[in-house]
Design a protein around this motif. Structure first.
Motif, short mmCIF file in Angstrom:
data_model
loop_
_atom_site.label_atom_id
_atom_site.label_comp_id
_atom_site.label_asym_id
_atom_site.label_seq_id
_atom_site.Cartn_x
_atom_site.Cartn_y
_atom_site.Cartn_z
N PHE A 184 0.86 -1.16 -0.05
CA PHE A 184 0.01 0.13 -0.10
C PHE A 184 0.87 1.40 0.02
N ASP A 185 2.16 1.09 0.36
CA ASP A 185 2.96 2.26 0.38
C ASP A 185 4.47 1.81 0.07
N ASP A 186 5.32 2.96 0.00
CA ASP A 186 6.74 2.72 -0.26
C ASP A 186 7.51 1.99 0.73
N GLU A 187 7.21 2.26 1.95
CA GLU A 187 7.70 1.75 3.14
C GLU A 187 7.50 0.18 3.11
N MET A 188 6.37 -0.07 2.66
CA MET A 188 6.01 -2.05 2.53
C MET A 188 6.78 -2.54 1.38
N LYS A 189 6.88 -1.66 0.30
CA LYS A 189 7.54 -2.11 -0.85
C LYS A 189 9.01 -2.38 -0.37
N ILE A 190 9.54 -1.42 0.38
CA ILE A 190 10.99 -1.71 0.75
C ILE A 190 11.31 -2.88 1.56
N LYS A 191 10.26 -3.05 2.52
CA LYS A 191 10.14 -4.11 3.40
C LYS A 191 10.28 -5.41 2.71
N ILE A 192 9.49 -5.53 1.76
CA ILE A 192 9.26 -6.71 0.95
C ILE A 192 10.42 -7.05 0.16
N ASP A 193 11.01 -6.12 -0.71
CA ASP A 193 12.24 -6.23 -1.23
C ASP A 193 13.57 -6.53 -0.35
N ARG A 194 13.40 -6.04 0.78
CA ARG A 194 14.29 -6.61 1.61
C ARG A 194 14.08 -8.22 1.97
#
Length: 173
Positions: A40-50
């Protein structure tokens, strides 16, 4: 011997996902990663990529934010299915205003029918104070009931605190 069904519990950022991935690799089976998060947001995208980088290669990823049964049915006896995580799955259903008891019953039925080994990650949320928000209290109670039901089904239950696994039930392979 690798347990048929494992539950890995822990608080937020406790190391539970890393432990569950390391446990899964020990099975030497075909590995499926069932992701329940929604971006839903950039923070979650970064966490998933990590998380994707952290687990490395050798995984087949299945996106299943709501219905885990098809993912579990798609795995066979020679496979391992890692579900990360039950907390996001529950949150998805709560926010969509689905009947949580029905969803939990369907999830447990899918686990029982699955022929693959299953490792599921879930947050332990019962160590804090009673929230002053009705939605958060509803979530905390539902998460507690879900964890109790998952632990009852599990052959292995591990709680991870500060990256350190503590076996609550069963024996590590």
């Amino acid at each position: 011997m690798f347990p048929k069904y494992s539950l890995v519990l822990g608080g937020a950022a406790s190391g539970k996902s890393i432990f569950a991935e390391q446990l899964s690799v020990k099975s030497a089976k075909n590995r499926f990663y069932v992701a329940t998060s929604q971006v839903f947001d950039d923070e979650m995208k970064i966490k998933i990529d990590r998380h994707i980088t952290q687990r490395g290669t050798g995984w087949t990823t299945i996106e299943a934010p709501f219905d885990l049964a098809p993912a579990l049915r798609g795995c066979s006896e020679g496979d391992l299915c890692l579900i990360d995580c039950a907390t996001m799955w529950l949150s998805n259903h709560l926010l969509a205003e689905h009947d949580l008891e029905v969803q939990q019953a369907q999830l447990l039925a899918a686990f029982r029918e699955c022929t693959a080994d299953v490792v599921i990650v879930s947050n332990e949320v019962g160590h804090g104070i009673v929230p002053d928000n009705a939605l958060v209290r509803q979530f905390r109670e539902a998460q507690g009931r879900l964890n109790i039901a998952l632990a009852a089904e599990a052959d292995l239950v591990v709680q991870v605190v500060a990256g350190l696994p503590q076996v609550l039930k069963g024996t590590l392979p």
